[in-house]
Design a protein around this motif. Structure first.
Motif, PDB file in Angstrom:
ATOM      1  N   UNK A  78     -52.864  64.335  33.503  1.00 13.45           N
ATOM      2  CA  UNK A  78     -53.462  64.662  32.210  1.00 13.45           C
ATOM      3  C   UNK A  78     -52.440  65.300  31.276  1.00 13.45           C
ATOM      4  N   UNK A  79     -51.600  66.170  31.832  1.00 13.42           N
ATOM      5  CA  UNK A  79     -50.532  66.784  31.043  1.00 13.42           C
ATOM      6  C   UNK A  79     -49.554  65.712  30.562  1.00 13.42           C
ATOM      7  N   UNK A  80     -49.258  64.747  31.421  1.00 15.17           N
ATOM      8  CA  UNK A  80     -48.343  63.669  31.042  1.00 15.17           C
ATOM      9  C   UNK A  80     -48.907  62.861  29.865  1.00 15.17           C
ATOM     10  N   UNK A  81     -50.215  62.601  29.904  1.00 11.35           N
ATOM     11  CA  UNK A  81     -50.852  61.885  28.796  1.00 11.35           C
ATOM     12  C   UNK A  81     -50.742  62.687  27.502  1.00 11.35           C
ATOM     13  N   UNK A  82     -51.000  63.979  27.606  1.00 11.24           N
ATOM     14  CA  UNK A  82     -50.881  64.844  26.434  1.00 11.24           C
ATOM     15  C   UNK A  82     -49.450  64.829  25.897  1.00 11.24           C
ATOM     16  N   UNK A  83     -48.482  64.947  26.789  1.00 13.87           N
ATOM     17  CA  UNK A  83     -47.076  64.970  26.365  1.00 13.87           C
ATOM     18  C   UNK A  83     -46.686  63.691  25.635  1.00 13.87           C
ATOM     19  N   UNK A  84     -47.173  62.555  26.116  1.00 16.11           N
ATOM     20  CA  UNK A  84     -46.804  61.277  25.497  1.00 16.11           C
ATOM     21  C   UNK A  84     -47.329  61.169  24.076  1.00 16.11           C
ATOM     22  N   UNK A  85     -48.378  61.929  23.761  1.00 16.98           N
ATOM     23  CA  UNK A  85     -48.947  61.892  22.400  1.00 16.98           C
ATOM     24  C   UNK A  85     -48.308  62.911  21.464  1.00 16.98           C
ATOM     25  N   UNK A  86     -47.463  63.778  21.996  1.00 25.36           N
ATOM     26  CA  UNK A  86     -46.942  64.876  21.186  1.00 25.36           C
ATOM     27  C   UNK A  86     -45.418  64.934  21.150  1.00 25.36           C
ATOM     28  N   UNK A  87     -44.782  63.826  21.458  1.00 25.37           N
ATOM     29  CA  UNK A  87     -43.328  63.769  21.361  1.00 25.37           C
ATOM     30  C   UNK A  87     -42.626  64.686  22.334  1.00 25.37           C
ATOM     31  N   UNK A  88     -43.245  64.937  23.487  1.00 24.24           N
ATOM     32  CA  UNK A  88     -42.663  65.798  24.524  1.00 24.24           C
ATOM     33  C   UNK A  88     -42.314  64.928  25.720  1.00 24.24           C
TER      34      UNK A  88
END
Length: 576
Positions: free
Chosen positions: A273-283
């Motif tokens: 879930x964190x990985x999905x979030x990161x992919x949407x925020x340029x991280x």
């Protein structure tokens, strides 16, 4: 002698006298002979002072000087007939515009810019026996509708105020004519407002994302949850994070985590879930809970709403030829998109953009790509030569030759002899020879502009492995230059991949190929965008362009309409 009286002539004289008296002695509420409304009260004396003034104290933003000439023309054209009331009551169109104003936040605008909270009480003051109130209502409505139509169509702030080369003024409406022809008699006001907005699918998706995030921000505010605790070191799958359950709930809010119960440890589901979030925020999307990730998660969703509002503002700036441009670089995303003629996405490509530090930010602008240059020279700008080359030349007299540079006069003639003093004071010019090590790589894509910014390849291909890619002097370096060249030259002779690669690797130096059909390109700045995966992506405001926009909007109306003077580039050399 007996005098004969012509009764018909006397009647005509009397009629003319009555007309003259009526036209010369206008009073409130008296009948006028306006061709617009032959039997309605004349409000000229009530409207004229309001229209000729540049401020109106009853407005939320009283200063309407930027719209005053258009308001004046609107009432002049209609002979000072009221536009928004009939028989002392608001017209259906006025009511519909008020309703639209109440809901305009869903379009990324501030309802108070159009007097949202003030319209509720205004109709209660209307009466045919109170011409002053009717005039006040009418002018306030005209100003609000003009502001709303203009802001939805071309944005609130002239982009040239920020020295962006975007000509939003070229698509301005003739607002007095627009209101007369379309607004005051509109059968469907919401449809009319939708028609003035940018005809772009991405724009409409951004509006939908805004409404969704406004709801999420409200939910977050009501929940009043504490910020997630910061981590000193990255937490990997199987590691320990005491607020794992709170983290899961935060990820569920935006849809990055599923509906399962919150885990008590930093397990695979939480890491994914964190990985999905990161992919949407340029991280960097490795699924590790890093300090950067926690910091991003703690950004209030109200701030994400503002990012979407800023994106909508910039979409409205774009002139029609660039609204659905074939090529678009989104600077804070570090991505180039290419679209076919039907504006269906053909490709995305990583790019490197201008450094945040050192005054090398890549500007926002629109232009037409006109030609390519294979195996280009890099003409080193004077300021770069002075700052970055001269110190090395002072330590090593053969430095330029050892690094594949040569020195020329202003006619391009190579000079075998030169001095450091000449280079430092722009008495001669420095250029880097073509080849695989050239700073511009083996091809550049040209759309001549005042900033001397363009797309080009680069020998520093390792930079594309970085998540954050602001390393250039201002130009945009592309990840797959050969593929981009084939795409740009499609349908033009036999420019397939083999021919492009031959031109790049073994072809003649500084070889120009003109495009038979120029391509519109937008160098853009969106820190919030609905992406191809169906999710809304957010990025850091790397250049502070969002902050600069918000600083202007916070001051309120009138927003800057006239462009700030742009200082054109005067020094020779190519940005890299």
């Amino acid at each position: 002698m007996k005098t004969t009286v012509n009764l018909r002539s006397v009647g005509a004289v009397c009629a003319i006298a009555i007309l003259l008296l009526a036209s010369g002695c206008k009073r409130h509420g008296k009948t006028s002979f306006s061709p617009f409304s032959p039997s309605t009260p004349d409000y000229t004396l009530d409207l004229q002072p309001l229209v000729s003034a540049k401020t109106m104290p009853t407005l939320h933003w009283p200063d309407f000087s930027d719209y005053q000439p258009m308001v004046q023309k609107f009432y002049d054209d209609r002979k000072y007939d009221l536009a928004w009331t009939k028989d002392g009551k608001p017209t259906p169109q006025a009511i519909a515009f008020v309703q639209a104003i109440q809901n305009v936040a869903a379009k990324g605008l501030n309802p108070e810019d159009y007097d949202a909270s003030l319209w509720t009480g205004r109709p209660q003051q209307l009466s045919e026996k109170n011409p002053a109130a009717l005039a006040q209502f009418d002018v306030a409505m005209t100003i609000s509708v003009m502001r709303l139509i203009s802001d939805l169509h071309i944005g609130r702030v002239n982009p040239q105020h920020f020295n962006f080369e975007i000509d939003s003024a070229s698509k301005k409406y003739d607002l007095p004519q627009f209101l007369t022809d379309k607004a005051i008699g509109a059968a469907d006001v919401p449809q009319l407002l939708a028609s003035v907005e940018p005809d772009s699918e991405v724009y409409r998706q951004t509006e939908q994302a805004l409404v969704h995030y406004m709801d999420l921000a409200k939910q977050q505010q009501q929940a009043n949850a504490d910020p997630l605790p910061m981590v000193a070191n990255p937490v990997s799958q199987g590691g320990s994070y005491p607020a794992a359950q709170e983290l899961w709930q935060r990820l569920q809010l935006e849809g990055d985590a599923g509906d399962d119960d919150a885990p008590k440890t930093y397990n695979k589901a939480l890491s994914d879930a964190v990985k999905t979030y990161q992919s949407r925020h340029g991280i960097t999307d490795d699924g590790r809970l890093t300090p950067q990730t926690v910091k991003s998660l703690n950004v209030p969703l109200a701030d994400r709403v503002t990012q979407l509002q800023d994106s909508l503002e910039r979409w409205r700036w774009l002139p029609d030829p660039y609204l659905n441009a074939r090529l678009m670089v989104n600077l804070p995303e570090f991505v180039l998109r290419g679209y076919n003629e039907e504006h269906t996405l053909d490709f995305t490509m990583k790019v490197v953009v201008g450094k945040v530090k050192g005054d090398h930010e890549t500007p926002v602008f629109t232009h037409m790509m006109k030609y390519l240059i294979f195996r280009p020279y890099w003409n080193v700008p004077v300021d770069i030569a002075k700052k970055e080359l001269v110190p090395h030349m002072e330590a090593n007299k053969d430095y330029l030759a050892s690094k594949n540079y040569e020195v020329t006069n202003n006619k391009g003639v190579v000079l075998p002899n030169y001095t450091v003093h000449q280079v430092e004071h722009a008495m001669v010019l420095v250029r880097e020879k073509p080849g695989p090590g050239n700073s511009l790589g083996l091809v550049k894509f040209m759309f001549p502009n005042q900033y001397d910014i363009y797309l080009h390849s680069t020998p520093e291909t390792y930079l594309f492995n970085r998540t954050r890619r602001d390393f250039s002097h201002g130009c945009v370096r592309v990840q797959k230059p050969d593929g981009l060249a084939v795409w740009v030259l499609q349908g033009q002779q036999d420019w397939d991949l083999d021919k492009v690669q031959e031109a790049m690797n073994t072809g003649p130096d500084n070889h120009q190929v003109n495009l038979k059909k120029q391509l519109p390109i937008v160098i853009f700045y969106l820190t919030a965008i609905p992406a191809e995966d169906g999710k809304t992506h957010f990025f850091d405001d790397i250049y502070g362009y969002d902050a600069a926009l918000q600083a202007v909007l916070t001051k309120g109306m009138p927003y800057p309409k006239a462009p700030e003077p742009v200082i054109p580039k005067t020094k020779p050399g190519d940005t890299a």
